[in-house]
Design a protein around this motif. Structure first.
Motif, mmCIF file in Angstrom:
data_model
loop_
_atom_site.group_PDB
_atom_site.id
_atom_site.type_symbol
_atom_site.label_atom_id
_atom_site.label_comp_id
_atom_site.label_asym_id
_atom_site.label_seq_id
_atom_site.Cartn_x
_atom_site.Cartn_y
_atom_site.Cartn_z
ATOM 1 N N GLN A 14 0.675 -1.163 -0.378
ATOM 2 C CA GLN A 14 0.077 0.121 -0.223
ATOM 3 C C GLN A 14 0.790 1.263 -0.165
ATOM 4 O OE1 GLN A 14 -2.059 0.682 2.868
ATOM 5 N NE2 GLN A 14 -3.926 1.997 2.791
ATOM 6 N N TYR A 15 1.302 1.019 0.760
ATOM 7 C CA TYR A 15 2.210 2.658 1.521
ATOM 8 C C TYR A 15 3.736 2.557 -0.148
ATOM 9 C CZ TYR A 15 0.531 3.872 4.953
ATOM 10 O OH TYR A 15 -0.071 4.420 6.701
ATOM 11 N N ARG A 16 4.059 1.177 -0.554
ATOM 12 C CA ARG A 16 4.995 1.663 -1.888
ATOM 13 C C ARG A 16 4.293 1.813 -2.781
ATOM 14 N NH1 ARG A 16 7.127 -4.144 -3.694
ATOM 15 N NH2 ARG A 16 5.206 -5.120 -4.347
ATOM 16 N N THR A 17 2.945 2.198 -3.223
ATOM 17 C CA THR A 17 2.414 2.201 -4.334
ATOM 18 C C THR A 17 1.908 3.796 -4.373
ATOM 19 O OG1 THR A 17 1.037 0.529 -4.409
ATOM 20 C CG2 THR A 17 0.409 2.479 -5.750
ATOM 21 N N LEU A 18 1.961 4.375 -2.855
ATOM 22 C CA LEU A 18 1.351 5.768 -2.532
ATOM 23 C C LEU A 18 2.949 6.693 -1.893
ATOM 24 C CD1 LEU A 18 -0.708 7.555 -1.347
ATOM 25 C CD2 LEU A 18 -0.021 6.973 1.044
ATOM 26 N N VAL A 19 3.679 5.885 -2.161
ATOM 27 C CA VAL A 19 4.854 6.842 -2.228
ATOM 28 C C VAL A 19 6.113 6.697 -3.313
ATOM 29 C CG1 VAL A 19 6.788 7.248 -0.336
ATOM 30 C CG2 VAL A 19 4.719 6.359 0.727
ATOM 31 N N LEU A 20 6.192 5.526 -3.828
ATOM 32 C CA LEU A 20 7.211 5.200 -4.632
ATOM 33 C C LEU A 20 6.157 5.031 -5.777
ATOM 34 C CD1 LEU A 20 9.714 2.599 -2.736
ATOM 35 C CD2 LEU A 20 9.637 4.782 -2.902
ATOM 36 N N GLY A 21 5.320 4.442 -6.087
ATOM 37 C CA GLY A 21 5.031 4.348 -7.423
ATOM 38 C C GLY A 21 4.959 3.876 -7.980
ATOM 39 N N ASP A 22 6.374 2.318 -7.727
ATOM 40 C CA ASP A 22 7.068 1.335 -8.480
ATOM 41 C C ASP A 22 6.877 0.171 -8.031
ATOM 42 O OD1 ASP A 22 8.204 -0.113 -10.357
ATOM 43 O OD2 ASP A 22 10.189 1.375 -9.994
ATOM 44 N N GLU A 23 6.336 -0.770 -8.206
ATOM 45 C CA GLU A 23 5.958 -1.812 -7.972
ATOM 46 C C GLU A 23 7.365 -2.851 -7.846
ATOM 47 O OE1 GLU A 23 4.402 -1.285 -10.437
ATOM 48 O OE2 GLU A 23 5.424 -3.032 -12.137
ATOM 49 N N GLU A 24 8.405 -2.281 -8.377
ATOM 50 C CA GLU A 24 9.680 -2.921 -8.250
ATOM 51 C C GLU A 24 10.122 -2.414 -7.229
ATOM 52 O OE1 GLU A 24 9.748 -5.610 -10.024
ATOM 53 O OE2 GLU A 24 8.184 -5.565 -10.922
ATOM 54 N N SER A 25 10.415 -1.308 -6.764
ATOM 55 C CA SER A 25 10.702 -0.695 -5.804
ATOM 56 C C SER A 25 11.110 -0.985 -4.332
ATOM 57 C CB SER A 25 10.986 0.893 -5.535
ATOM 58 O OG SER A 25 11.173 1.423 -7.376
ATOM 59 N N THR A 26 12.162 -0.232 -3.815
ATOM 60 C CA THR A 26 12.148 -1.319 -1.997
ATOM 61 C C THR A 26 12.033 0.146 -1.528
ATOM 62 O OG1 THR A 26 14.677 -1.636 -2.419
ATOM 63 C CG2 THR A 26 12.740 -3.468 -1.748
ATOM 64 N N PHE A 27 11.966 0.493 -0.535
ATOM 65 C CA PHE A 27 12.146 1.671 0.374
ATOM 66 C C PHE A 27 13.185 1.801 0.664
ATOM 67 C CE2 PHE A 27 7.920 1.385 1.087
ATOM 68 C CZ PHE A 27 6.973 2.400 1.137
ATOM 69 N N SER A 28 13.751 2.912 0.594
ATOM 70 C CA SER A 28 15.318 3.698 0.898
ATOM 71 C C SER A 28 15.171 4.312 2.332
ATOM 72 C CB SER A 28 16.037 4.286 -0.079
ATOM 73 O OG SER A 28 17.245 4.394 -0.404
ATOM 74 N N PHE A 29 16.225 4.214 2.503
ATOM 75 C CA PHE A 29 15.766 5.490 4.316
ATOM 76 C C PHE A 29 16.940 6.285 3.867
ATOM 77 C CE2 PHE A 29 12.632 2.415 5.429
ATOM 78 C CZ PHE A 29 11.250 3.232 5.471
ATOM 79 N N GLY A 30 17.330 7.357 3.866
ATOM 80 C CA GLY A 30 18.985 8.166 3.732
ATOM 81 C C GLY A 30 19.891 7.398 3.154
ATOM 82 N N GLY A 31 18.976 6.761 1.835
ATOM 83 C CA GLY A 31 20.785 5.864 0.282
ATOM 84 C C GLY A 31 20.188 4.463 1.277
ATOM 85 N N VAL A 32 19.298 3.738 2.472
ATOM 86 C CA VAL A 32 20.081 2.315 2.538
ATOM 87 C C VAL A 32 18.746 1.664 2.252
ATOM 88 C CG1 VAL A 32 20.701 1.192 4.473
ATOM 89 C CG2 VAL A 32 21.708 3.190 4.020
ATOM 90 N N SER A 33 18.588 0.497 1.902
ATOM 91 C CA SER A 33 17.058 -0.138 1.191
ATOM 92 C C SER A 33 16.658 -0.857 2.719
ATOM 93 C CB SER A 33 17.665 -0.939 0.292
ATOM 94 O OG SER A 33 17.482 0.128 -1.503
#
Lengths: 338, 217
Positions: free
Chosen positions: A96-115
């Motif tokens: 849900q948040y990946r779609t909302l924030v990243l808009g790309d189902e292939e991406s993972t969250f990165s916090f300060g450059g660290v996945s």
């Protein structure tokens, strides 16, 4: 005649930015936090916990924000179906948040450059943040059972260029206070190896906290949150709630743009000096007060704003009657908020 | 030399029910184009021309009045409008019409008001017509304004309300009203009573008259 037309310059649109504390208490800092004892057993409890400013069953209890846990692998909560691994409420939240924030189902969250593969989401109630959260106002204190305290803030005060993603503006959450980083671990307020402490997303009213950063133990970086990433329901949102509750300090403001229409009613000396008020005239229409034959007077108490069809759109009342006669002019500024 | 008072009176306005409706409609009908002033709440009998302190104090009792907040019901506010008339006017516009309307069930009647003392005429029909508001729309099976063929007038004539005690407003130079035939509205009573308010759309003159419907069967 009873109506007077506005001139073009009598109608003005103005916008004004307003900010105030998010919390329904009106206080800048929320210090008490409550969850519902029944929610964990409900269907919604598998996904998120609502946090109130007072006991959830009390009359004035209002949801302030919700805590959810998202995990790429679906860990931390029981799968929907035991034969289908990796699909659980936590993976639903992650997606849900990946779609909302990243808009790309292939991406993972990165916090300060660290996945990272998991996070906690604080979703501020829509009625609380109105339009958007105010960058620079975020201060959250977390405290674990060992009395280790972690203070988090957003880095909007130190960044020179604002970053954007699919959720609008995005700021890193760092260790520090009032936008100023604590530099004992890292000059930018990040952890040593796990990146920043999360993402501050003011335009969607969401704060994502980096679970891996909060789990760090043994140094001053994290608070040893001990996120559980198994295949059973671990109640991870409850763990974050406990450290927020112990920290007793969550500061956050919202920002809202209020659009107002100003209408100027210009009343000349020769206008509106007579009244149709029944106490003003006799039954035959004669002025009841003989002195008003020479010096007619009226009192303005209300201003009605009409359209071309004489339909009353809005009305404004004065705080006290305003005397009007042939020697007086008046200018009344009427504010219409939308 | 003193300072001139250049202060501007600033007030916050609230949308009326009608204003909210038009705003929600989003078709551009929420477009302020004119304003009117009223002196609702003012009782001019408080104007004391015998005040011992002189004429500056005649309106003392009125000017000290704390005013109520605005009502969102457009039928309950802006009742008594201020008007612009030549200085020296001794008589103000008033509406001449029936003082009471009494109808039997199913009976129809046409009401054609006139405005007295307006624009130098002893008796005249206002160009923009009149608004007719019945406080309880249920008592009339027909309530139609005639003589004004504007879009607004036609829309108001076609507005229907079913089964609830709400007002209805129409526009016209005349009103055609037919009393209801619905017996259940009477309950155990033999009469229904409500009010009809007529407002001159140009002069602002206003009159409210009682309406009585008598049960036949």
């Amino acid at each position: 005649m009873s109506f007077k037309r506005f001139d073009a310059e009598d109608l003005v649109i103005a916008s004004e930015a307003v900010s105030a504390p998010v919390w329904s208490t009106g206080d800048p800092i929320l210090t008490t936090f409550f969850t519902s004892s029944t929610q964990p057993s409900l269907e919604s409890g598998k996904f998120y916990y609502d946090v109130y400013q007072t006991g959830s069953t009390l009359e004035n209890a209002t949801v302030q924000f919700s805590i959810a846990y998202g995990d790429l692998d679906g860990s931390g909560s029981a799968p929907y179906n035991s034969s289908v691994t990796g699909k659980s409420p936590s993976s639903t939240i992650y997606g849900q948040y990946r779609t909302l924030v990243l808009g790309d189902e292939e991406s993972t969250f990165s916090f300060g450059g660290v996945s990272q593969e998991y996070f906690y989401a604080l979703a501020v109630d829509r009625n609380r943040y109105r339009e958007s959260l105010l960058p620079g106002s975020f201060n959250l204190t977390l405290k674990n059972t060992g009395n280790r305290t972690l203070k988090l803030t957003d880095n909007s005060a130190t960044v020179s260029t604002i970053s954007y993603n699919d959720a609008g503006r995005v700021y890193q959450i760092i260790s520090g206070s009032n936008g100023i980083p604590h530099t004992n671990i890292n000059a930018n307020g990040y952890t040593a190896t796990s990146g920043s402490y999360g993402l501050f997303l003011p335009d969607v009213g969401v704060i994502l906290l980096n679970g891996a950063a909060l789990d760090i133990s043994g140094t001053a970086e994290g608070i040893a949150l001990s996120t559980t990433r198994g295949t059973t329901n671990a109640g991870n949102p409850g763990k974050l709630f406990q450290v927020i509750n112990s920290g007793s300090a969550f500061q956050l403001n919202y920002k809202e743009t209020v659009t107002s229409q100003f209408v100027f009613a210009r009343i000349r000396n020769s206008e509106f000096n007579y009244s149709t008020n029944p106490s003003y005239i006799t039954g035959s229409g004669d002025l009841r007060i003989s002195s008003m034959l020479e010096t007619p007077q009226s009192y303005i108490t209300s201003v009605g704003i009409y359209n071309d069809n004489n339909e009353l759109l809005a009305v404004a009342k004065l705080s006290r009657p305003l005397l009007k006669d042939f020697t007086k002019e008046a200018l009344i500024r009427i504010k219409l908020d939308f | 030399m003193g300072y001139l008072n250049n202060s501007v009176v600033t007030v916050d306005a609230i949308l009326t029910k009608k204003g909210r409706e038009l705003l929600a409609r989003g078709d551009g009908s929420f477009r302020p184009t004119q304003f009117a002033l009223s002196d609702d709440e003012i009782d001019y009998t408080l104007y004391n021309t015998s005040h011992p302190s002189g004429s500056a104090y005649y309106g003392e009792a009125i000017e000290a009045m704390p005013l109520l907040e605005a009502f969102p019901d457009e039928t309950q506010i802006m009742k008594y409008k201020l008007t612009t008339l030549p200085r020296g006017t001794a008589r103000l516009p008033i509406l001449a019409t029936k003082s009471i309307v009494t109808l039997k069930q199913g009976q129809s009647e046409a009401i054609t008001p006139q405005t007295l003392n307006y624009l130098g005429n002893n008796q005249t029909f206002e160009t923009s017509g009149y608004t007719f508001t019945i406080a309880d729309a249920r008592v009339a099976s027909a309530f139609q304004g005639v003589g004004i063929n504007t879009e607004e007038a036609n829309r108001l004539n076609n507005t229907t309300t079913l089964g609830t005690n709400v007002s209805k407003t129409v526009i016209g130079t005349s009103l055609n009203i037919t009393a209801t035939n619905v017996n259940t509205l009477f309950g155990t009573n033999t009469q229904l009573q409500t009010t009809l308010t007529i407002i001159g759309r140009d002069s602002g003159a206003r009159v409210t008259i009682p309406v009585t419907i008598t049960k036949v069967n």
